[in-house]
Design an enzyme around this catalytic site. Structure first.
Site, PDB file in Angstrom:
ATOM      1  N   LYS A 103      42.022  43.167  51.033  1.00  0.00           N
ATOM      2  CA  LYS A 103      40.890  42.463  50.428  1.00  0.00           C
ATOM      3  C   LYS A 103      39.730  42.610  51.411  1.00  0.00           C
ATOM      4  CE  LYS A 103      39.992  38.139  47.946  1.00  0.00           C
ATOM      5  NZ  LYS A 103      39.570  38.718  46.679  1.00  0.00           N
TER       6      LYS A 103
HETATM    7  N1  PPE Z   1      41.326  41.970  42.064  1.00  0.00           N
HETATM    8  C1  PPE Z   1      40.193  41.798  42.794  1.00  0.00           C
HETATM    9  C2  PPE Z   1      39.312  42.972  43.019  1.00  0.00           C
HETATM   10  C3  PPE Z   1      39.885  40.543  43.294  1.00  0.00           C
HETATM   11  O1  PPE Z   1      38.776  40.381  44.032  1.00  0.00           O
HETATM   12  C4  PPE Z   1      40.725  39.442  43.028  1.00  0.00           C
HETATM   13  C5  PPE Z   1      40.398  38.065  43.530  1.00  0.00           C
HETATM   14  C6  PPE Z   1      41.910  39.669  42.266  1.00  0.00           C
HETATM   15  C7  PPE Z   1      42.163  40.943  41.815  1.00  0.00           C
HETATM   16  C8  PPE Z   1      42.901  38.577  42.001  1.00  0.00           C
HETATM   17  O2  PPE Z   1      43.590  38.201  43.174  1.00  0.00           O
HETATM   18  P1  PPE Z   1      44.165  36.737  43.404  1.00  0.00           P
HETATM   19  O3  PPE Z   1      42.994  35.835  43.602  1.00  0.00           O
HETATM   20  O4  PPE Z   1      45.009  36.847  44.610  1.00  0.00           O
HETATM   21  O5  PPE Z   1      44.935  36.372  42.192  1.00  0.00           O
HETATM   22  N2  PPE Z   1      39.007  37.771  43.637  1.00  0.00           N
HETATM   23  C9  PPE Z   1      38.564  36.687  44.477  1.00  0.00           C
HETATM   24  C10 PPE Z   1      37.076  36.751  44.753  1.00  0.00           C
HETATM   25  C11 PPE Z   1      36.144  36.367  43.672  1.00  0.00           C
HETATM   26  C12 PPE Z   1      34.706  36.304  44.182  1.00  0.00           C
HETATM   27  O6  PPE Z   1      33.782  36.498  43.358  1.00  0.00           O
HETATM   28  O7  PPE Z   1      34.486  36.034  45.361  1.00  0.00           O
HETATM   29  C13 PPE Z   1      39.056  35.349  43.982  1.00  0.00           C
HETATM   30  O8  PPE Z   1      39.418  35.198  42.810  1.00  0.00           O
HETATM   31  O9  PPE Z   1      39.110  34.429  44.781  1.00  0.00           O
END
Ligand code: PPE
Length: 306
Positions: free
Chosen positions: A158
């Site tokens: 991330k």
């Molecule tokens: N893909 C991406 C690219 C992504 O950034 C997130 C989370 C996910 C999948 C889902 O991952 P998880 O949160 O572990 O289920 N995106 C984060 C950032 C959002 C933002 O705008 O800042 C979040 O949901 O916290």
């Protein structure tokens, strides 16, 4: 955004306004930072709980490993610091943003011996895609930008730099009047969204994209486990945008987006054009779990009070 009082910064609790860095911070120039997004929820028993805290901290450390960043703080220290930051801010429910970044020192792409610094900020954050999105579902459009090739940027980290791709897609989707972008991988298969993983439901089977060009979402993992426990068939399998058009249901998962139903893709109505029964069922169960109303998943919650 709604500010809170303190930000944890390299081991100290610093007033929000004083949590600043130099403009020659390496990460600001080259995107050399990794972060997490975590939510805490108020529970029925009067406590609060961070959802899958240890799994998020582990992913932060895995992101560091992928980027060869040396984090000075162990997972235990970060877990404790997150709880302390919530307590210091008396935040019973909200979003948690740990960020580790290459600080200032030398300039140039090579991060060299520049210090790696860590902050943890927390703040109240409501529904990511708008208050109605969770109920009525959102409208999305396939992006003209592809998600990164697996050897271009490392999607399993991330990493801040990865999000330039997300920003391009998000701006385009919003400018075109959509809530979110659907992103394909470089081979044309559905990948993920700018900040969410993708699921479809067709003929009773739940499908999500495999862990290739995507972030391994912790909400994705939770929803896959939950769905399997509820007796649904869950497959991790590549699918195309036209399979999505003829799906009975589609939804996004993410910490910020939680479980957001999708009601339209590229002008095609999905199912009945509203949150489908499977998405609604999983969403209700997900909210029960994060709020401590399903003891079966108690190990996913890290309770705290202040
Ligand atoms: N893909 C991406 C690219 C992504 O950034 C997130 C989370 C996910 C999948 C889902 O991952 P998880 O949160 O572990 O289920 N995106 C984060 C950032 C959002 C933002 O705008 O800042 C979040 O949901 O916290």
């Amino acid at each position: 955004m709604q500010k809170t009082e303190f930000i944890w910064f390299d081991g100290k609790m610093v007033p929000w306004e004083q949590a600043n860095v130099h403009v020659l911070t390496h990460a600001l120039h080259y995107g050399s930072a990794i972060f997490e997004g975590i939510r805490a929820y108020k529970c029925a028993d009067g406590t609060s709980a961070v959802f899958r805290l240890e799994d998020h901290t582990k992913r932060l450390h895995n992101s560091a490993k992928i980027l060869q960043m040396h984090l000075p703080h162990s997972e235990d220290v970060i877990n404790r610091a997150i709880i302390e930051t919530l307590q210091a801010n008396k935040l019973a429910e909200g979003y948690i943003r740990p960020l580790s970044f290459v600080g200032d020192g030398e300039m140039g792409v090579y991060p060299g011996g520049n210090p790696v610094r860590t902050i943890i900020a927390v703040w109240p954050w409501g529904a990511y895609l708008g208050p109605e999105a969770l109920e009525t579902g959102i409208r999305i459009k396939t992006s003209s930008f592809a998600r990164m090739h697996v050897n271009t940027l490392m999607s399993k980290a991330k990493a801040a730099g990865n999000y330039v791709n997300s920003i391009l897609a998000k701006i385009e989707a919003k400018a075109d009047g959509y809530d979110e972008a659907l992103m394909l991988d470089v081979n044309g298969f559905v990948s993920e969204a700018t900040g969410e993983n993708v699921f479809i439901v067709r003929d009773g089977i739940i499908k999500t994209t495999p862990w290739t060009s995507i972030l391994g979402g912790i909400t994705r993992d939770s929803v896959m486990k939950l769905a399997a426990d509820l007796g649904y068939t869950v497959q991790e399998q590549q699918f195309t945008r036209d399979e999505m058009y003829i799906a009975d249901e589609a939804f996004f998962t993410g910490t910020a987006a939680e479980l957001t139903p999708i009601r339209e893709v590229d002008g095609r109505t999905i199912g009945a054009g509203k949150a489908g029964p499977v998405a609604k069922h999983l969403q209700q169960e997900y909210f029960k779990i994060v709020k401590g109303e399903n003891s079966k998943y108690a190990s996913w919650l890290h309770h705290y009070t202040f």
